[in-house]
Design an enzyme around this catalytic site. Sequence first.
Site, PDB file in Angstrom:
ATOM      1  N   LYS A 138     -25.908  55.728  95.489  1.00 51.92           N
ATOM      2  CA  LYS A 138     -25.038  54.718  94.903  1.00 51.92           C
ATOM      3  C   LYS A 138     -23.757  54.654  95.732  1.00 51.92           C
ATOM      4  O   LYS A 138     -23.294  55.677  96.251  1.00 51.92           O
ATOM      5  CB  LYS A 138     -24.737  55.117  93.456  1.00 51.92           C
ATOM      6  CG  LYS A 138     -23.904  54.138  92.659  1.00 51.92           C
ATOM      7  CD  LYS A 138     -23.713  54.708  91.249  1.00 51.92           C
ATOM      8  CE  LYS A 138     -22.984  53.748  90.324  1.00 51.92           C
ATOM      9  NZ  LYS A 138     -22.824  54.326  88.962  1.00 51.92           N
ATOM     10  N   LEU A 196     -17.441  49.448  87.980  1.00 55.27           N
ATOM     11  CA  LEU A 196     -18.465  50.408  87.529  1.00 55.27           C
ATOM     12  C   LEU A 196     -18.784  50.268  86.045  1.00 55.27           C
ATOM     13  O   LEU A 196     -19.872  50.630  85.600  1.00 55.27           O
ATOM     14  CB  LEU A 196     -18.058  51.874  87.782  1.00 55.27           C
ATOM     15  CG  LEU A 196     -17.921  52.358  89.213  1.00 55.27           C
ATOM     16  CD1 LEU A 196     -17.567  53.846  89.216  1.00 55.27           C
ATOM     17  CD2 LEU A 196     -19.180  52.117  90.015  1.00 55.27           C
ATOM     18  N   SER A 222     -24.430  50.974  85.821  1.00 53.51           N
ATOM     19  CA  SER A 222     -23.854  50.553  87.073  1.00 53.51           C
ATOM     20  C   SER A 222     -24.628  50.991  88.315  1.00 53.51           C
ATOM     21  O   SER A 222     -24.355  50.507  89.420  1.00 53.51           O
ATOM     22  CB  SER A 222     -22.415  51.066  87.176  1.00 53.51           C
ATOM     23  OG  SER A 222     -22.350  52.477  87.155  1.00 53.51           O
ATOM     24  N   ILE A 243     -21.280  57.305  83.247  1.00 50.02           N
ATOM     25  CA  ILE A 243     -20.178  57.536  82.327  1.00 50.02           C
ATOM     26  C   ILE A 243     -20.372  56.781  81.015  1.00 50.02           C
ATOM     27  O   ILE A 243     -19.660  56.992  80.048  1.00 50.02           O
ATOM     28  CB  ILE A 243     -18.813  57.180  82.958  1.00 50.02           C
ATOM     29  CG1 ILE A 243     -17.653  57.809  82.170  1.00 50.02           C
ATOM     30  CG2 ILE A 243     -18.651  55.653  83.087  1.00 50.02           C
ATOM     31  CD1 ILE A 243     -16.300  57.668  82.811  1.00 50.02           C
ATOM     32  N   GLY A 244     -21.374  55.885  80.993  1.00 46.40           N
ATOM     33  CA  GLY A 244     -21.651  55.164  79.762  1.00 46.40           C
ATOM     34  C   GLY A 244     -23.095  54.692  79.679  1.00 46.40           C
ATOM     35  O   GLY A 244     -23.444  53.892  78.815  1.00 46.40           O
ATOM     36  N   GLY A 245     -23.915  55.214  80.604  1.00 46.90           N
ATOM     37  CA  GLY A 245     -25.317  54.817  80.653  1.00 46.90           C
ATOM     38  C   GLY A 245     -25.767  54.429  82.042  1.00 46.90           C
ATOM     39  O   GLY A 245     -26.857  53.892  82.235  1.00 46.90           O
ATOM     40  N   SER A 246     -24.963  54.729  83.048  1.00 50.91           N
ATOM     41  CA  SER A 246     -25.118  54.105  84.367  1.00 50.91           C
ATOM     42  C   SER A 246     -26.277  54.587  85.217  1.00 50.91           C
ATOM     43  O   SER A 246     -26.612  53.937  86.203  1.00 50.91           O
ATOM     44  CB  SER A 246     -23.815  54.254  85.166  1.00 50.91           C
ATOM     45  OG  SER A 246     -22.788  53.512  84.560  1.00 50.91           O
TER      46      SER A 246
END
Length: 577
Positions: A138, A196, A222, A243-246
């Site tokens: 990434k 992101l 992301s 950090i939230g599902g990335s």
Amino acid sequence: MSLPMTPKSWEARAAEKRAGTLAKIRPEWRLSPGDIERARKQRDLTGPFIQSFLLADEVSIVSKDSVDIVDAIREGKLTAVQVTMAFCKTAAIAHQINNCLHEIFFDQALELAQSLDTYYTDNKTTLGPLHGLPISLKDQFHVKGVDTTMGYVGWIGSNLGIKDPSQAHKVESEITRELLALGAVLYCKTSLPQTLLFGETKNNIIGETLNPINQSLSCGGSSGGEGALQALRGSTLGVGTDIGGSVRIPAAFNGIFALKPTPERLSYRNTANTNPGQNTYRSTVGFLSTSLAGLDLILRSTLSTQPWLTDPAVAPIPFRQEVMDKHLARAGADGSAQPSERPLKLGVLWNDGVVTPHPPVTRGIRMLVDAVTQAGHKIVLWDPPPQATAKRVHVTFLKADGAHDISHQLELSGEPLIPDLRDTFQLRAPIDLLEYQGLTLEGLEYELAYSDYWNATAADDGEAVDAIIMPVAPHAAVIPGRFYHTAYTEVINLLNYSTVVIPVTKADRATDIPDSSFQPLGPEDKLNWEAYDAEIYDGGPVGLQIVARKFEEEKVLAVAKIVYAALQTAKAKVSVV
């Protein structure tokens, strides 16, 4: 007297960057305008379509999964150069038809592959467990000699986050260093969204990356470029962040696997990030792969480098084979419970009480529940403390700086926020210290309540739930612009739990018919339900999360292997009938 040069517009800089990336593709790998137009009209770019641009031996190589590739190289059946060439070519084609790369450094990769082949010839052994395996990154991870824009125009020609401009293209992320030491071949960096903090992949440099399995849908975010590239077999193993599902969202949306560890398990040192000063709920390095074995391989390999010695933020926990073996012993190769061992006890979250999953997701959960039940494992209903609380706290922390960090990155070039994010990340005052502290306490209280609930599942039989099965999102790979509810992944970030995503099924317009008597739980549920279109979603991948507790990466991988094996066994029985 010469006139001063007018600074280039952000649009011009972005256009130059796009052209420069394409120019790094070998002439013989470039597609004709006709081929690109044909790809634009194609619903599914994977499988036969992208393979039509490859030779038979290239298809053979890129169709293998990570472990098979490293085994073939170690046994002398393939060379690192052969493998790297096949994946570079496939990634080059993937980018031309799917727009999934930010950085291409194929020549650098092939030089490294040649040196690895020389090492193998001279030493009759491999350099490390990842010897010759192409691994994609990434665009947050620094590689020497390569940009890290993280989707911001202002960082073209440099590396986001470096404090000394003279260090541009000289910096290297810790995970990059580890992978190279293990023998991996790094060859490209994949697309991600501006900021992101978005469940799709769009930015002002490359535009948008769509889902290669169904181009009417999003590839997620992301780490969206990673998911898309792997769906196209331009990679079998990649490194992302979450950090939230990335890493979990792109895995679920592209029909592949992902591991989100507890943040302190792997090194984030020298990795570009959004609002890096927000450390209460940290982003974690995670992995995406075309196989569960690939996730296992890269976790045990990176941990073998003892990253806690170079990054004090990493917990000193080596790979625990005994933990994995203990749980794998509870089932046979087909996922069936072993008579001499305690079967798995799995909680199932069907609905978070805020947004109801679409029919394909509910069917996917039912398929998994039926499969593990038929395999002899135990299923219990999971009804934890409200996820709405976790989402509210977590989102507030992600936006705590009032978008000042994001605004700074945009100001470097004058580029605007992409339209999808203009309301969410408008510059505003940061939250104050007392609110920050209050939210911290609220988050800790939620963690305690969730842990207490988990422990209470032992009341009936003395055994707490081993792991949870739950949605990644309330829909299959989403229609762009209609990702309204991210609580299914964000709650896991607040809890810092270890999670694996497995592919389960695909949306089917003939089967996944919406219930005409559905009554929404609230406005958000209504919005999400009305966004379901069986025709558009048809073929969209559905993945589910297998969730264990903090620092239980080996356990959750073992549980995922058992659950996935049970699912495959159940599918095989259905196909025979």
